[in-house]
Scaffold this motif. Structure first.
Motif, PDB file in Angstrom:
ATOM      1  N   GLU A  32       0.864  -1.191   0.000  1.00 22.82           N
ATOM      2  CA  GLU A  32       0.000   0.000   0.000  1.00 22.82           C
ATOM      3  C   GLU A  32       0.894   1.233   0.000  1.00 22.82           C
ATOM      4  N   ASP A  33       0.594   2.194  -0.858  1.00 24.83           N
ATOM      5  CA  ASP A  33       1.463   3.375  -0.935  1.00 24.83           C
ATOM      6  C   ASP A  33       0.998   4.510  -0.029  1.00 24.83           C
ATOM      7  N   ASP A  79      -2.841  -3.204  -2.611  1.00 24.69           N
ATOM      8  CA  ASP A  79      -3.481  -2.011  -3.145  1.00 24.69           C
ATOM      9  C   ASP A  79      -3.415  -2.088  -4.672  1.00 24.69           C
ATOM     10  N   GLN A  81      -3.846   0.907  -7.025  1.00 21.37           N
ATOM     11  CA  GLN A  81      -3.165   2.065  -7.598  1.00 21.37           C
ATOM     12  C   GLN A  81      -1.961   2.459  -6.748  1.00 21.37           C
ATOM     13  N   MET A  82      -0.773   2.294  -7.324  1.00 24.86           N
ATOM     14  CA  MET A  82       0.471   2.619  -6.606  1.00 24.86           C
ATOM     15  C   MET A  82       1.492   3.126  -7.605  1.00 24.86           C
ATOM     16  N   LYS A 133     -12.228  -0.234  -0.305  1.00 26.63           N
ATOM     17  CA  LYS A 133     -11.722   0.779   0.614  1.00 26.63           C
ATOM     18  C   LYS A 133     -12.851   1.745   0.942  1.00 26.63           C
ATOM     19  N   HIS A 220      -6.674  11.302  -6.157  1.00 30.11           N
ATOM     20  CA  HIS A 220      -6.903   9.899  -5.794  1.00 30.11           C
ATOM     21  C   HIS A 220      -6.221   9.569  -4.466  1.00 30.11           C
TER      22      HIS A 220
HETATM   23 MN    MN Z   1      -2.734   3.536  -3.750  1.00 32.25          MN
END
Ligand code: MN
Length: 280
Positions: A32-33, A79, A81-82, A133, A220
């Motif tokens: 997770e970023d 996750d 989107q990273m 999420k 985002h």
């Molecule tokens: Mn992310």
């Protein structure tokens, strides 16, 4: 990039386990970023005595898995989107490396549902299931129970109902999301307040540069942090910018950003108050 996302850390929480506790406390790779989301998942998992390694993107996750020859973890929380390598790419790479080994580590997507077809893409990439999420304690523990056969200590009776739109910050909702853990809530609110100015400047700069992809990314990321709180006004304002950036429609971003600034400022005041007064 945040301070946290650039490095990995290992936290051991388990001691000797008795036979009937054999399936308690598994080893989880959390990918997770977003630092706020990282902390939320990390603390919830630690409460269930799981051992967690945090990776800030798909590349770090692959490295962590390779280091243990793909045998060091019981489960991956991924996750989508990273930066650097997203969750779909990382999952495809993991499944590719596993080919012919007879191993298949369970991978759980954590999706923000920003884009239509997110779930389908996750499953097609080789993930086993997905969590929406913001991550709620009950859903997280249920998924782990189903995939890894570990039972959670204590589950909430039901997921809380979403807060009404007019609320800036719904304290009862937050309490139930974090199972009434006041200390954890204080920690996460504190981290959000510390992170928020940086995330807002990223959005502001992208809006000023009229850089649609950057507006999309920055909004985002902010939305991801906001999703952990019952803060519908600020969440929706960030989501609006995310969509405008994604569609490349910059005609309304100025106005949308003003609304976001208003909402964030209301939220920050509410949070500062929330921290001062406490939640109990
Ligand atoms: Mn992310």
């Amino acid at each position: 990039m945040s301070n946290q996302s650039g490095r990995t850390k290992r936290i051991y929480t388990s001691k000797k386990r008795s036979a009937n506790e054999r399936r308690r406390g598994i080893s989880i790779l959390l990918v997770e970023d977003n630092p706020v989301n990282q902390m939320v998942a990390l603390r919830l998992l630690e409460k269930q005595k799981h051992r967690v390694l945090v990776a800030g993107n798909g590349r770090e996750a692959l490295l962590a898995l390779e280091k243990t020859s793909f045998q060091g973890f019981d489960l991956v929380l991924m996750d989508v989107q990273m930066p650097e390598m997203d969750g779909l790419e990382a999952t495809a790479a993991i499944r590719e490396k596993e080919r012919g080994t007879g191993r298949r580590i369970p991978i759980v997507a954590m999706t923000a549902h920003a884009m239509k077809g997110d779930k389908e893409r996750c499953l097609a990439a080789g993930m086993d299931t997905y969590l929406s999420k913001p991550i709620r304690a009950q859903d997280l523990f249920e998924v782990i129970e189903n995939l890894a056969g570990v039972t959670a200590d204590r589950l909430e009776d039901a997921s809380p109902a979403p807060p009404p739109m007019e609320k800036v910050l719904d304290k009862n909702f937050i309490l139930s999301m974090f199972e009434g853990d006041a200390e954890l809530i204080q920690e996460i609110v504190g981290l959000f307040l510390a992170e928020c100015p940086r995330q807002m400047s990223a959005v502001r700069e992208a809006v000023e540069r009229s850089d649609a992809p950057a507006v999309h990314r920055a909004a985002h990321s902010l939305k991801g942090s906001l999703s952990n709180f019952a803060a519908p006004g600020a969440f929706q304002a960030a989501q609006r910018l995310e969509v405008l950036g994604h569609e490349g429609d910059l005609s309304q971003v100025g106005e949308a950003f003003q609304l976001l600034e208003q909402q964030i400022s209301l939220l920050q005041s509410a949070m500062v108050e929330f921290k001062k007064v406490g939640v109990m």
